[in-house]
Design a protein around this motif. Structure first.
Motif, PDB file in Angstrom:
ATOM      1  N   ASN A 265      -3.298   8.329   4.215  1.00 40.57           N
ATOM      2  CA  ASN A 265      -3.021   9.444   3.375  1.00 40.57           C
ATOM      3  C   ASN A 265      -4.025  10.234   2.628  1.00 40.57           C
ATOM      4  O   ASN A 265      -3.662  11.249   1.789  1.00 40.57           O
ATOM      5  N   CYS A 266      -5.310  10.062   3.001  1.00 39.08           N
ATOM      6  CA  CYS A 266      -6.389  10.899   2.647  1.00 39.08           C
ATOM      7  C   CYS A 266      -7.004  11.265   3.788  1.00 39.08           C
ATOM      8  O   CYS A 266      -7.648  10.316   4.555  1.00 39.08           O
ATOM      9  N   SER A 267      -6.985  12.705   4.362  1.00 43.32           N
ATOM     10  CA  SER A 267      -7.516  13.022   5.373  1.00 43.32           C
ATOM     11  C   SER A 267      -8.983  13.527   5.466  1.00 43.32           C
ATOM     12  O   SER A 267      -9.569  13.543   6.646  1.00 43.32           O
ATOM     13  N   LEU A 268      -9.328  14.123   4.300  1.00 48.59           N
ATOM     14  CA  LEU A 268     -10.593  14.715   3.966  1.00 48.59           C
ATOM     15  C   LEU A 268     -11.066  14.275   2.648  1.00 48.59           C
ATOM     16  O   LEU A 268     -10.344  14.594   1.773  1.00 48.59           O
ATOM     17  N   PHE A 269     -12.234  13.925   2.601  1.00 44.80           N
ATOM     18  CA  PHE A 269     -12.848  13.601   1.246  1.00 44.80           C
ATOM     19  C   PHE A 269     -14.417  13.895   1.419  1.00 44.80           C
ATOM     20  O   PHE A 269     -15.021  13.581   1.918  1.00 44.80           O
ATOM     21  N   LEU A 270     -14.746  14.914   0.495  1.00 43.55           N
ATOM     22  CA  LEU A 270     -16.246  15.273  -0.110  1.00 43.55           C
ATOM     23  C   LEU A 270     -16.541  15.139  -1.208  1.00 43.55           C
ATOM     24  O   LEU A 270     -15.748  15.119  -2.135  1.00 43.55           O
TER      25      LEU A 270
ATOM     26  N   THR B 269     -19.472   4.060  -6.053  1.00 47.09           N
ATOM     27  CA  THR B 269     -18.441   4.028  -4.982  1.00 47.09           C
ATOM     28  C   THR B 269     -17.360   4.473  -5.517  1.00 47.09           C
ATOM     29  O   THR B 269     -16.727   4.363  -6.514  1.00 47.09           O
ATOM     30  N   ILE B 270     -16.521   5.386  -4.579  1.00 52.49           N
ATOM     31  CA  ILE B 270     -15.291   5.654  -4.812  1.00 52.49           C
ATOM     32  C   ILE B 270     -14.336   5.335  -3.811  1.00 52.49           C
ATOM     33  O   ILE B 270     -14.767   5.319  -2.660  1.00 52.49           O
ATOM     34  N   VAL B 271     -13.245   4.658  -4.297  1.00 53.45           N
ATOM     35  CA  VAL B 271     -12.318   4.145  -3.191  1.00 53.45           C
ATOM     36  C   VAL B 271     -11.145   4.849  -3.236  1.00 53.45           C
ATOM     37  O   VAL B 271     -10.748   5.181  -4.151  1.00 53.45           O
ATOM     38  N   VAL B 272     -10.632   5.374  -2.035  1.00 52.62           N
ATOM     39  CA  VAL B 272      -9.122   6.141  -1.964  1.00 52.62           C
ATOM     40  C   VAL B 272      -8.449   5.010  -1.546  1.00 52.62           C
ATOM     41  O   VAL B 272      -8.559   4.505  -0.484  1.00 52.62           O
ATOM     42  N   ARG B 273      -7.160   4.590  -2.039  1.00 54.85           N
ATOM     43  CA  ARG B 273      -6.400   3.694  -1.570  1.00 54.85           C
ATOM     44  C   ARG B 273      -4.758   3.706  -2.113  1.00 54.85           C
ATOM     45  O   ARG B 273      -4.913   4.530  -3.170  1.00 54.85           O
ATOM     46  N   MET B 274      -3.955   3.154  -1.585  1.00 54.15           N
ATOM     47  CA  MET B 274      -2.535   3.243  -2.256  1.00 54.15           C
ATOM     48  C   MET B 274      -2.542   2.160  -3.508  1.00 54.15           C
ATOM     49  O   MET B 274      -3.167   1.241  -3.470  1.00 54.15           O
TER      50      MET B 274
END
Lengths: 355, 789
Positions: B218-223, B280-285
């Motif tokens: 659900n995250c397609s692009l992360f800069l 660190t950055i984590v993208v999760r549900m």
């Protein structure tokens, strides 16, 4: 001597004639002269004593008196009868300015007047009038109209849900999908309108949580080229017919998921005539409906091949049109049902002559 | 969406003679409706002045009498502001000045002449959310170099104009200054200017020190980029003013830059305090019931459908909606991680609906152009370098699963003209695409249109047709009627017939709400069903769909009764709703009568059971059900008077109910009926057909019986009809008597009978034979006694 007798009766009659003032006296006079023992009757009985050669003359003289009497009688009788009739007429004379004892009739709700007017117009142009459920499924109200779950355009229509799947329909467009789908095995041209109740979760001065719409749908074979120009022409007739001749129409590009291109249609403000006023928020225009060319996804999803079929759809809100037509200042009046308000709509609607 | 004219003018040249209202109308014509278009500051006749004298007012404790130099003149102004003093530069509203609060006029204040007013910022009409205490409590003190005699609004750079747009849901691209610039460019045929992304970067590589771990699709692009040694201070005036014009409150230069870039590009950014974030950055549900304290200091309980930004252990932000408190940029923040990303729009929408609709979530849910994601992070770096003295660390952390290719759509001139009903030529169409910034290539009769990635709303041919229609101007297309095969239109006029009949019987049609209180839904019926309730009603009083329409009509009765209306006869054709296995609805006719019923204005009668029954009978006869209905006492709902109510039976099926409202519900004499039209109308009626009328005269005979009170008239009529046979054509009851002249428990009921033979004149003997037969049958069956023979 006999002739003297005749003269005597004649003279007496002339005197009596002057003393008759009503029907009773006239009838008494008739008895006096023509009764069994009446004076003229008695003259007749004298004839047997008259010598033969005078009989003719005598008889003529008696008949003369009889005629005089009869003429007088008829004349007087007519006079007295007329007098009597006149008296009767006078006695029977009434105040014709008093109100008539009319039967009180009911009234048709103005929104339903509007619906009937729209139905008649479109039926005259070959449209069918269709209905559909008010307790609708999400599928027909949204998904089959190219509005999947989670689509931001759903915000435009805050809905009353019953379950995840069932809701009160937010738009009569829901019937679009039903009609298309019903014909999917054998697609055929469609011309329909769907007047009916719709519901959205909002309630304020200009929005009622319950309101009426009238979906319109025209689908035909691609080769018949049902275009935006046709939509414009149709709506021009519609607006003039249901609101009035002297209004301008403005098409404004907009967005609805079920049409592409989509338009919102404004009419010049009926209150200020387009100069700008609080009602039209100083723009001179008031929005009355959304419309557009049916989105190919809607056709495809409901069994019509968008390569072969195309057309337009429109959906006016009927409360606003009703307000325009009758000059009703507040939408809420339509739902409070004050008897005094309703009773104003108890006459025949204005009728448009053939132009 | 608030559009600042100054802001957008950075990127597009709007012809100077175009005023703001005109610009708004032009944008409306291409599909962008607006609510308002006006100056940011709506005030006239203002001038910069300098206080040259300031004395105490002779007759007041707090007022001062000032002499103010406005360049051309020196004005005496009475002022109550505590900060008014000699030497400061101020905003002077001259005589006749129009301020949002009213017009300024010369006057005498406690005996001293005053020729204007010195203003605070608040008095200029800025929204309170943009004001500091000093803007409210005292007159505005301008910098010492402010030019006396000049326009203070211009000096303060507040001479901006703003359009408030009401944008459509598909045009997410217009939620940016750049998007608006392209739209305006298409209208006026102007080119959009480039955005300045230039900045220096140091030799370090952020990828060496910082990780991004994307654990959800659900995250397609992360800069991510890093800005070092930021200097947190107030923003430059133009940034502050543009934020204000755009409806966003200025905070400090760093926070303001993140908002400024979002406004410019449409890409929401998030800045983290790098030193509180870790490496660190984590993208999760989110996990079900996971907790997060957001920037507004609210504790949020998350669910599995929320996307979160997390560090190694816990959520630190709600992706796309709101940042977390723990990594917020504060006044002592030194280093910043810049996030520019794209999240699933449907999920953002769900989360924001639940938690908070923000400027960011509004943009995310409408979709973001991935090229803008890249543009925005570079722009932020450039502005941080310029306005926060930041050093930008080299390189960018990139996670990218997006497709950034421009869409190519084929279309023909015919395609366009067929849908629009227009007559456009190839060159005109190509020119419209050029103005929109769409590249075109023509092969034979096909136009290949290259759609820029910013236009996420365009994916099919029809979208391009709309674009051409928009720019060409739909009002330039002439309306006509469709040319299609003729066909008959059809409609069912039964409802209309019923409506007209009810109106002719003197009832007013109403339109009521179907939503009622659930307390009332099972009233006025004995039917068994499950009520239909709303999941989330507007009010508890309207939380359920009605089954019977009587509660709706009772509400209308009460409304009118309260307004002292004495005669109320109303009806409605509408729907009732219920659940029996599935959700269903049926059409109903409901009527309510109260007060007088008018046979003529001078011939009225209080409504009673027989009047409303007469209405029902007249309607049923009209609809063709003559002789097929009856009224029975079975199954009367408890809300109706048990002695004056009935079920309506048509063709041996109960189709409705009629009667008086139970006195426990209202003390008034209110009568109602309701008929299920679906049930009624499914009963077929015979075709209307002419029956030969008799050429021979008939005979009318009257008779009266004394019978037990509790024998129903309907039974008697049935008996008489049977006994009367073919010759008896009509029966009318013309009198019913109970009282002194008959025994208690008895009543006298008088009939008028009409006999006729269609083949001959009836003679006395024939009539008397039938007549006597009737008398005999009635006497025998009901132990009746013939009256006044």
């Amino acid at each position: 001597m006999k002739n003297e007798k005749i003269e005597e009766v004649k003279n007496l009659l002339e005197i009596d004639k002057n003393n008759i003032s009503n029907m009773n006296e006239l009838n008494d006079l008739k008895v006096k002269y023509l009764g069994k023992k009446g004076l003229i009757t008695e003259l007749n009985s004298l004839i047997k004593d008259i010598p033969n050669e005078e009989k003719k003359n005598f008889g003529q003289s008696v008949n003369e008196i009889r005629t005089i009497f009869n003429d007088f009688y008829e004349e007087k009788k007519n006079l007295f009868e007329e007098e009597l009739l006149n008296k009767k007429l006078e006695k029977e004379t009434i105040d014709i300015t008093l109100p008539g004892d009319k039967i009180k009739r009911g009234s048709k709700h103005p929104v339903n007047r509007m619906i009937e007017k729209i139905e008649d117009l479109f039926v005259s142009m070959g449209y069918d009038v269709m209905t559909g459920p008010e307790l609708e499924t999400d599928e027909f109200c949204f998904e089959r109209l190219n509005l999947p779950k989670g689509h931001p355009a759903r915000d435009m229509q805050d809905s009353f849900y019953i379950t995840d799947e069932y809701l009160l329909r937010t738009q009569t467009s829901a019937v679009q999908a039903r009609t298309l789908l019903a014909n999917k095995d054998e697609p055929k041209p469609i011309r329909e309108i769907v007047p009916g109740k719709t519901y959205r979760k909002e309630d304020d001065a200009t929005h009622s949580h319950q309101f009426c719409q009238c979906e319109g749908l025209v689908i035909d074979k691609k080769e018949n080229h049902v275009s935006l120009a046709d939509l414009k022409g149709t709506l021009e007739i519609f607006v003039k017919e249901v609101i009035g001749d002297n209004l301008d129409l403005r098409f404004r590009p907009s967005y609805f998921p079920f049409t592409e291109p989509s338009y919102e249609v404004d009419v010049s403000c009926f209150k200020c005539g387009g100069k700008g006023c609080p009602l039209c928020k100083d723009t001179g225009w008031i929005e009355i409906l959304g419309a557009g060319i049916v989105h190919p996804n809607v056709l495809r999803m409901n069994g019509y091949d968008p390569e072969k079929w195309g057309g337009f759809a429109f959906g006016p809100g009927l409360e606003r049109l009703t307000m325009f037509r009758y000059g009703i200042p507040d939408m809420r009046y339509l739902y409070t049902n004050d008897i005094r308000f309703l009773e104003e709509f108890d006459r025949k609607d204005d009728c448009d002559a053939i132009k | 969406m608030l559009l600042s004219r100054k802001f957008v003018s950075d990127y597009i040249d709007i012809p100077e003679d175009v005023d703001i209202k005109n610009l708004a109308l032009k944008l409306t014509d291409v599909g962008n409706e607006f609510d308002s278009a006006e100056k940011l500051i709506n005030a006239t006749n203002l001038v910069i002045g300098e206080i040259v004298e300031c004395e105490k007012h002779p007759d007041s404790d707090h007022l001062k009498v000032c002499k103010v130099n406005i360049g051309s003149n020196i004005l005496q102004i009475v002022c109550g502001a505590p900060n008014a003093r000699v030497g400061i530069k101020v905003i002077v509203a001259l005589d006749g000045a129009k301020l949002p609060g009213g017009t300024i006029k010369k006057g005498v204040i406690r005996g001293v002449e005053s020729n204007g007013m010195m203003c605070s910022i608040e008095e200029l009409g800025l929204d309170h959310k943009f004001l500091k205490d000093e803007d409210i409590n005292g007159i505005k003190e301008l910098a010492s170099d402010a030019p006396v005699g000049e326009d203070p609004i211009k000096y303060l750079e507040l001479d901006d104009e703003v359009i408030d747009f009401d944008l459509t849901a598909n045009r997410g691209d217009l939620l940016s200054i750049l998007g608006m610039a392209y739209e305006i460019g298409a209208i006026y045929d102007k080119k959009v200017k480039d955005i300045d992304l230039s900045h220096k970067e140091n030799n370090e590589d952020i990828n060496d020190i910082f990780n991004v771990d994307i654990k959800t699709d659900n995250c397609s692009l992360f800069l991510a980029k890093k800005a070092l040694n930021v200097e947190i201070k107030e923003s430059p005036t133009f940034i502050k003013n543009r934020l204000i014009a755009s409806g966003i409150r200025p905070i400090n230069n760093v926070v303001d830059i993140s908002n400024y870039v979002m406004l410019e590009t449409g890409q929401p950014l998030h800045f983290y305090d790098a030193d509180r974030l870790g490496d660190t950055i984590v993208v999760r549900m989110a996990k079900e019931n996971e907790l997060l304290t957001t920037l507004d200091n609210e504790k949020r309980v998350l669910s599995e459908n929320d996307i979160v930004i997390a560090d190694k252990t816990k959520p630190i932000g709600l992706a796309g909606v709101m940042g977390g408190l723990s990594t917020e940029v504060e006044n002592d923040t030194k280093n910043i991680i810049i996030e520019s990303a794209i999240f699933n729009n449907v999920l953002i929408r769900k989360t924001s609906n639940k938690i908070l609709r923000s400027e960011a979530s509004n943009r995310f849910e409408k979709g973001i152009d991935p090229n803008r994601t890249y543009m925005a992070i570079e722009r932020a770096a450039a502005l941080l370098e310029k306005y926060a003295n930041a050093t930008i660390m080299g390189n960018t952390v990139v996670y990218d699963k997006t497709d950034k290719k421009e869409k190519e759509i084929d279309i023909t001139v015919n395609n366009i003209n067929e849908v629009l009903g227009s007559n456009l030529k190839l060159e005109e169409i190509i020119d419209i695409f050029r103005r929109l910034g769409f590249k075109t290539n023509v092969y034979k009769d096909i136009i290949k249109v290259v759609v820029p990635t910013r236009r996420l709303d365009i994916s099919i041919k029809e979208d391009l047709i709309e674009e051409v229609g928009r720019i060409y101007g739909v009002n330039n297309i002439k309306g006509k009627l469709p040319i299609v095969p003729m066909k008959k239109g059809s409609y069912d006029v039964t409802t209309r017939e019923i409506r007209n009949k009810m109106i002719s019987l003197g009832l007013n049609e109403v339109l009521s709400y179907i939503l009622i209180n659930d307390k009332d839904v099972h009233k006025y019926t004995n039917d068994k069903f499950e009520e239909v309730k709303l999941l989330d009603p507007l009010t508890e009083d309207r939380n359920t769909l009605r089954y019977s329409m009587i509660p709706s009509l009772m509400k209308i009765f009460e409304y009118n009764k309260k307004r002292n209306i004495k005669d109320i006869s109303i009806f409605e054709i509408g729907k009732g709703f219920y659940k029996k296995d599935t959700y269903s609805e049926n059409n109903k006719l409901c009527a309510l009568m109260y007060g007088n019923y008018y046979f003529g204005i001078n011939n009225k009668k209080s409504v009673d059971f027989y009047i409303i029954k007469g209405i029902v009978e007249e309607l049923l006869d009209y609809l063709g059900y003559s002789n097929r209905y009856s009224f029975t006492k079975e199954d009367i709902p408890k809300e109706l008077h048990p002695g004056q109510s009935a079920s309506i039976d048509v063709a041996n099926d109960i189709v409705g109910v009629i009667g008086k409202i139970h006195p426990s519900i209202t003390k008034e004499d209110v009568y109602v009926f309701e008929i299920n039209l679906d049930k009624l109308l499914e009963k077929k009626v015979s075709k209307m057909k002419y029956k030969e009328i008799s050429k021979f005269p008939g005979v009318t005979k009257d008779l009266a019986f004394i019978i037990d009170k509790n024998i129903y008239a309907e039974e008697l009529i049935k008996t008489i009809k049977k006994a009367g046979g073919k010759l008896l054509k009509d029966i009318n009851i013309f009198d019913i008597y109970t009282g002194e002249k008959v025994e208690i428990n008895k009543k006298s009921i008088a009939f008028s009978l009409y006999f006729e033979d269609s083949k001959k004149t009836l003679n006395d003997e024939e009539v008397m034979q039938v007549f006597n037969n009737i008398i005999e049958k009635v006497e025998k069956t009901y132990n009746a006694q013939l009256r006044d023979k």
